[in-house]
Design a protein around this motif. Structure first.
Motif, PDB file in Angstrom:
ATOM      1  N   ILE A 132       0.823  -1.215   0.000  1.00 27.06           N
ATOM      2  CA  ILE A 132       0.000   0.000   0.000  1.00 27.06           C
ATOM      3  C   ILE A 132       0.856   1.264   0.000  1.00 27.06           C
ATOM      4  O   ILE A 132       0.481   2.272  -0.607  1.00 27.06           O
ATOM      5  N   THR A 133       2.011   1.236   0.658  1.00 25.14           N
ATOM      6  CA  THR A 133       2.842   2.445   0.788  1.00 25.14           C
ATOM      7  C   THR A 133       4.021   2.445  -0.177  1.00 25.14           C
ATOM      8  O   THR A 133       4.954   3.234  -0.006  1.00 25.14           O
ATOM      9  N   ARG A 134       3.978   1.602  -1.199  1.00 21.37           N
ATOM     10  CA  ARG A 134       5.147   1.430  -2.068  1.00 21.37           C
ATOM     11  C   ARG A 134       5.565   2.712  -2.786  1.00 21.37           C
ATOM     12  O   ARG A 134       6.748   2.875  -3.132  1.00 21.37           O
ATOM     13  N   ASP A 135       4.644   3.637  -3.032  1.00 21.95           N
ATOM     14  CA  ASP A 135       4.981   4.856  -3.775  1.00 21.95           C
ATOM     15  C   ASP A 135       5.243   6.049  -2.863  1.00 21.95           C
ATOM     16  O   ASP A 135       5.413   7.177  -3.348  1.00 21.95           O
ATOM     17  N   VAL A 136       5.278   5.836  -1.546  1.00 24.35           N
ATOM     18  CA  VAL A 136       5.470   6.927  -0.586  1.00 24.35           C
ATOM     19  C   VAL A 136       6.902   6.889  -0.072  1.00 24.35           C
ATOM     20  O   VAL A 136       7.328   5.909   0.550  1.00 24.35           O
ATOM     21  N   ALA A 137       7.643   7.966  -0.340  1.00 26.98           N
ATOM     22  CA  ALA A 137       9.040   8.025   0.068  1.00 26.98           C
ATOM     23  C   ALA A 137       9.160   7.969   1.595  1.00 26.98           C
ATOM     24  O   ALA A 137       8.476   8.706   2.307  1.00 26.98           O
ATOM     25  N   GLY A 138      10.025   7.103   2.079  1.00 28.61           N
ATOM     26  CA  GLY A 138      10.288   7.001   3.515  1.00 28.61           C
ATOM     27  C   GLY A 138       9.276   6.202   4.300  1.00 28.61           C
ATOM     28  O   GLY A 138       9.488   5.925   5.492  1.00 28.61           O
ATOM     29  N   ALA A 139       8.169   5.800   3.672  1.00 31.51           N
ATOM     30  CA  ALA A 139       7.121   5.078   4.411  1.00 31.51           C
ATOM     31  C   ALA A 139       7.523   3.643   4.724  1.00 31.51           C
ATOM     32  O   ALA A 139       7.012   3.042   5.670  1.00 31.51           O
ATOM     33  N   GLY A 140       8.446   3.088   3.941  1.00 30.40           N
ATOM     34  CA  GLY A 140       8.814   1.696   4.107  1.00 30.40           C
ATOM     35  C   GLY A 140       9.370   1.354   5.471  1.00 30.40           C
ATOM     36  O   GLY A 140       9.262   0.213   5.922  1.00 30.40           O
ATOM     37  N   LYS A 141       9.958   2.350   6.160  1.00 23.77           N
ATOM     38  CA  LYS A 141      10.553   2.055   7.464  1.00 23.77           C
ATOM     39  C   LYS A 141       9.506   1.729   8.525  1.00 23.77           C
ATOM     40  O   LYS A 141       9.850   1.255   9.616  1.00 23.77           O
ATOM     41  N   GLY A 142       8.243   1.939   8.217  1.00 24.28           N
ATOM     42  CA  GLY A 142       7.194   1.603   9.178  1.00 24.28           C
ATOM     43  C   GLY A 142       6.573   0.238   8.943  1.00 24.28           C
ATOM     44  O   GLY A 142       5.499  -0.052   9.481  1.00 24.28           O
ATOM     45  N   TRP A 143       7.239  -0.618   8.173  1.00 24.87           N
ATOM     46  CA  TRP A 143       6.643  -1.904   7.780  1.00 24.87           C
ATOM     47  C   TRP A 143       6.276  -2.795   8.966  1.00 24.87           C
ATOM     48  O   TRP A 143       5.352  -3.609   8.887  1.00 24.87           O
ATOM     49  N   ALA A 144       6.974  -2.650  10.093  1.00 22.82           N
ATOM     50  CA  ALA A 144       6.735  -3.542  11.235  1.00 22.82           C
ATOM     51  C   ALA A 144       5.619  -3.058  12.154  1.00 22.82           C
ATOM     52  O   ALA A 144       5.250  -3.776  13.088  1.00 22.82           O
ATOM     53  N   ILE A 145       5.069  -1.876  11.915  1.00 19.03           N
ATOM     54  CA  ILE A 145       4.052  -1.328  12.822  1.00 19.03           C
ATOM     55  C   ILE A 145       2.845  -2.248  12.955  1.00 19.03           C
ATOM     56  O   ILE A 145       2.367  -2.483  14.073  1.00 19.03           O
ATOM     57  N   PRO A 146       2.283  -2.793  11.868  1.00 21.52           N
ATOM     58  CA  PRO A 146       1.069  -3.612  12.023  1.00 21.52           C
ATOM     59  C   PRO A 146       1.324  -5.084  12.331  1.00 21.52           C
ATOM     60  O   PRO A 146       0.419  -5.905  12.194  1.00 21.52           O
ATOM     61  N   THR A 147       2.537  -5.426  12.782  1.00 21.50           N
ATOM     62  CA  THR A 147       2.853  -6.849  12.991  1.00 21.50           C
ATOM     63  C   THR A 147       2.694  -7.316  14.431  1.00 21.50           C
ATOM     64  O   THR A 147       2.827  -8.504  14.710  1.00 21.50           O
ATOM     65  N   ALA A 148       2.408  -6.399  15.372  1.00 19.62           N
ATOM     66  CA  ALA A 148       2.424  -6.752  16.792  1.00 19.62           C
ATOM     67  C   ALA A 148       1.024  -7.010  17.335  1.00 19.62           C
ATOM     68  O   ALA A 148       0.032  -6.505  16.811  1.00 19.62           O
ATOM     69  N   THR A 149       0.968  -7.806  18.410  1.00 22.92           N
ATOM     70  CA  THR A 149      -0.280  -8.068  19.131  1.00 22.92           C
ATOM     71  C   THR A 149      -0.154  -7.540  20.553  1.00 22.92           C
ATOM     72  O   THR A 149       0.834  -7.825  21.230  1.00 22.92           O
ATOM     73  N   ASP A 150      -1.143  -6.763  20.993  1.00 20.04           N
ATOM     74  CA  ASP A 150      -1.140  -6.241  22.358  1.00 20.04           C
ATOM     75  C   ASP A 150      -1.992  -7.153  23.225  1.00 20.04           C
ATOM     76  O   ASP A 150      -3.228  -7.101  23.182  1.00 20.04           O
ATOM     77  N   ILE A 151      -1.332  -7.999  24.034  1.00 18.33           N
ATOM     78  CA  ILE A 151      -2.067  -8.999  24.800  1.00 18.33           C
ATOM     79  C   ILE A 151      -2.937  -8.352  25.863  1.00 18.33           C
ATOM     80  O   ILE A 151      -4.060  -8.803  26.134  1.00 18.33           O
ATOM     81  N   ALA A 152      -2.474  -7.268  26.522  1.00 20.65           N
ATOM     82  CA  ALA A 152      -3.269  -6.640  27.575  1.00 20.65           C
ATOM     83  C   ALA A 152      -4.558  -6.056  27.016  1.00 20.65           C
ATOM     84  O   ALA A 152      -5.649  -6.245  27.567  1.00 20.65           O
ATOM     85  N   PHE A 153      -4.451  -5.324  25.912  1.00 26.67           N
ATOM     86  CA  PHE A 153      -5.621  -4.725  25.260  1.00 26.67           C
ATOM     87  C   PHE A 153      -6.567  -5.836  24.785  1.00 26.67           C
ATOM     88  O   PHE A 153      -7.787  -5.776  24.987  1.00 26.67           O
ATOM     89  N   ALA A 154      -6.007  -6.876  24.149  1.00 31.26           N
ATOM     90  CA  ALA A 154      -6.835  -7.972  23.626  1.00 31.26           C
ATOM     91  C   ALA A 154      -7.577  -8.683  24.751  1.00 31.26           C
ATOM     92  O   ALA A 154      -8.763  -9.019  24.615  1.00 31.26           O
ATOM     93  N   LEU A 155      -6.911  -8.902  25.881  1.00 33.02           N
ATOM     94  CA  LEU A 155      -7.560  -9.590  26.985  1.00 33.02           C
ATOM     95  C   LEU A 155      -8.606  -8.718  27.672  1.00 33.02           C
ATOM     96  O   LEU A 155      -9.589  -9.234  28.215  1.00 33.02           O
ATOM     97  N   ALA A 156      -8.386  -7.402  27.659  1.00 34.17           N
ATOM     98  CA  ALA A 156      -9.405  -6.509  28.196  1.00 34.17           C
ATOM     99  C   ALA A 156     -10.686  -6.616  27.370  1.00 34.17           C
ATOM    100  O   ALA A 156     -11.798  -6.642  27.913  1.00 34.17           O
ATOM    101  N   VAL A 157     -10.533  -6.685  26.053  1.00 37.99           N
ATOM    102  CA  VAL A 157     -11.695  -6.875  25.179  1.00 37.99           C
ATOM    103  C   VAL A 157     -12.311  -8.247  25.420  1.00 37.99           C
ATOM    104  O   VAL A 157     -13.535  -8.401  25.504  1.00 37.99           O
TER     105      VAL A 157
END
Length: 440
Positions: A132-157
């Motif tokens: 999705i961000t392939r044409d945006v300069a400098g955006a590639g460095k954020g590739w790992a942002i959507p890879t994490a799971t927040d266990i505390a938030f998930a368990l609260a839900v």
């Protein structure tokens, strides 16, 4: 003529042992309370950052304290991200080591499922983000942002919408998140270290070695261990490697198995379990909520600001990665594992249940915010915060719908998993052989 009985196919996402179920239940109770505090802290930060007193919030967040000579003159937000989250990763490291040394995941077949799911839940959201961000300069460095799971938030839900979720699914979510945390810390260490100072990193080995010797000898004296842990943290921080890595390194040195010496200092819980019991409340009740308070406060700028944010491909990439990439990656990896091992889901479970938990794993709050700050900086990551908040909220709502549709089935399984007709204190599904003998 008798016919041979065909071998029973392996079980995918079985409920495990009673000892493991009790331990997981204890962890989930603490993390659920921590998740509630996290939500309160995040909402408070959002309200303050969008109030007439927003400048006061920014001033507090940017207030710098600490000795400059030790490279520790950090903002309060920096102390939360570099310091308090080291406690979070220390606890995650203890949990991960315990799972693979003494937990149900010491069985390679059981470990393969959450490991494969975690890997699938990292690869696909990262790929979608980069697409999705392939044409945006400098955006590639954020590739790992959507890879994490927040266990505390998930368990609260989960505490609100999935009170009767079967033990197997709860264990799967927790172990998936723990492996996910390890993958995240490896990503942070390898891809978000801009400059590396070898001397402080090498110097960190000395206090780390001393800490290792002490914990291997089952020493629990805080006045000996804490200064060494702080020294490791400070030197790793000075090296340019993100300081949270120190938390995982320290955790991996702690022994899991109890000392067998009669009357030894480790009689009772193992040292890893002892530390986890002491530090999990600090992590869930203070470290993560404080980090959320300093990281979630983003000025939305009204409707125009939201429209502008969602016009940013980085925001779209993060949201799609969390809401679609994460669950599809987890579900696909789990299904492929089942096909490869010829395993069947445990009795009463269906693939829609795995899908619901996979969507819930798309809540990527804490570590996603941390990686967003590492990739784009505190100021440059304002749109990233909007994306993480929006993606996590969407994942929570979608998971709520899926899991609530199966609530009647979960209630039935819950009744089976808690029935104790012989009144021995152990649910009957966990006993084998003579009544009262629990599975180990």
């Amino acid at each position: 003529m008798t016919h041979p009985v065909p071998p029973r196919r392996p079980v995918l996402l079985g409920r495990g042992s009673w000892s493991e179920a009790r331990r997981i239940a204890g962890i989930l109770r603490k993390e659920t309370v921590g998740g509630a505090l996290l939500l309160v802290a995040a909402v408070a930060a959002m309200i303050w950052a969008n109030s007439p007193w927003a400048e006061a919030y920014e001033s507090l967040r940017d207030l710098r304290v600490g000795p400059e000579v030790l490279h520790l003159n950090l903002s309060l937000a920096g102390w939360a991200g570099d310091g308090l989250l080291a406690i979070f990763f220390f606890v995650a490291g203890l949990e991960l080591k315990r799972e693979f040394v003494a937990g149900d995941l010491r069985d390679v077949r059981r470990a393969a499922v959450p490991i494969a799911a975690a890997v699938g839940g990292v690869i696909l959201p990262a790929a979608l983000y980069l697409l999705i961000t392939r044409d945006v300069a400098g955006a590639g460095k954020g590739w790992a942002i959507p890879t994490a799971t927040d266990i505390a938030f998930a368990l609260a839900v989960l505490a609100v919408i999935g009170r009767f979720l079967p033990n197997a699914l709860r264990t799967f979510l927790l172990t998936l998140a723990v492996v996910d945390d390890l993958v995240a810390i490896v990503i942070i260490a390898l891809f978000y270290t801009d400059t590396l100072a070898p001397l402080p990193l090498a110097a960190a080995l000395a206090p780390l070695a001393a800490f290792t010797v002490l914990v291997q000898r089952r020493v629990r004296a805080w006045w000996l261990l804490l200064p060494l842990a702080v020294a490791v943290w400070a030197l790793v921080h000075a090296s340019g490697v993100h300081a949270t890595v120190a938390g995982v390194l320290l955790a991996f040195t702690v022994p899991v198995v109890r000392s067998e010496r009669a009357g030894g200092p480790d009689a009772g819980p193992g040292l890893a379990e002892h530390f986890e019991h002491r530090f999990r409340p600090i992590s869930a009740g203070m470290a993560v909520p404080v980090f959320a308070f300093f990281s979630a406060g983003v000025a939305l700028g009204g409707l125009d600001g939201l429209v502008s944010a969602f016009g940013d491909p980085v925001v779209l990439g993060v949201v799609v990665g969390l809401v679609a990439g994460k669950p599809i990656g987890i579900l696909a990896a789990t299904w492929l594992t089942a096909r490869f091992t010829r395993a069947d889901l445990d009795e009463g479970l269906a693939w829609v249940d795995v899908a619901g938990v996979s969507v819930l794993a798309g809540i990527g709050f804490t570590v996603s915010l941390l990686i967003g700050e590492l990739a784009f900086g505190v100021e440059g990551g304002e749109h990233v915060k909007v994306a993480v908040l929006a993606g996590s909220l969407a994942a929570a709502l979608i998971a709520a719908v899926i899991l609530r549709l199966r609530n009647r089935t979960y209630r039935r399984i819950h009744e089976i998993e808690t029935a104790d007709f012989d009144h021995d204190g152990v649910p009957d599904v966990y006993t084998t052989g003579p009544p009262g003998k629990a599975e180990d």
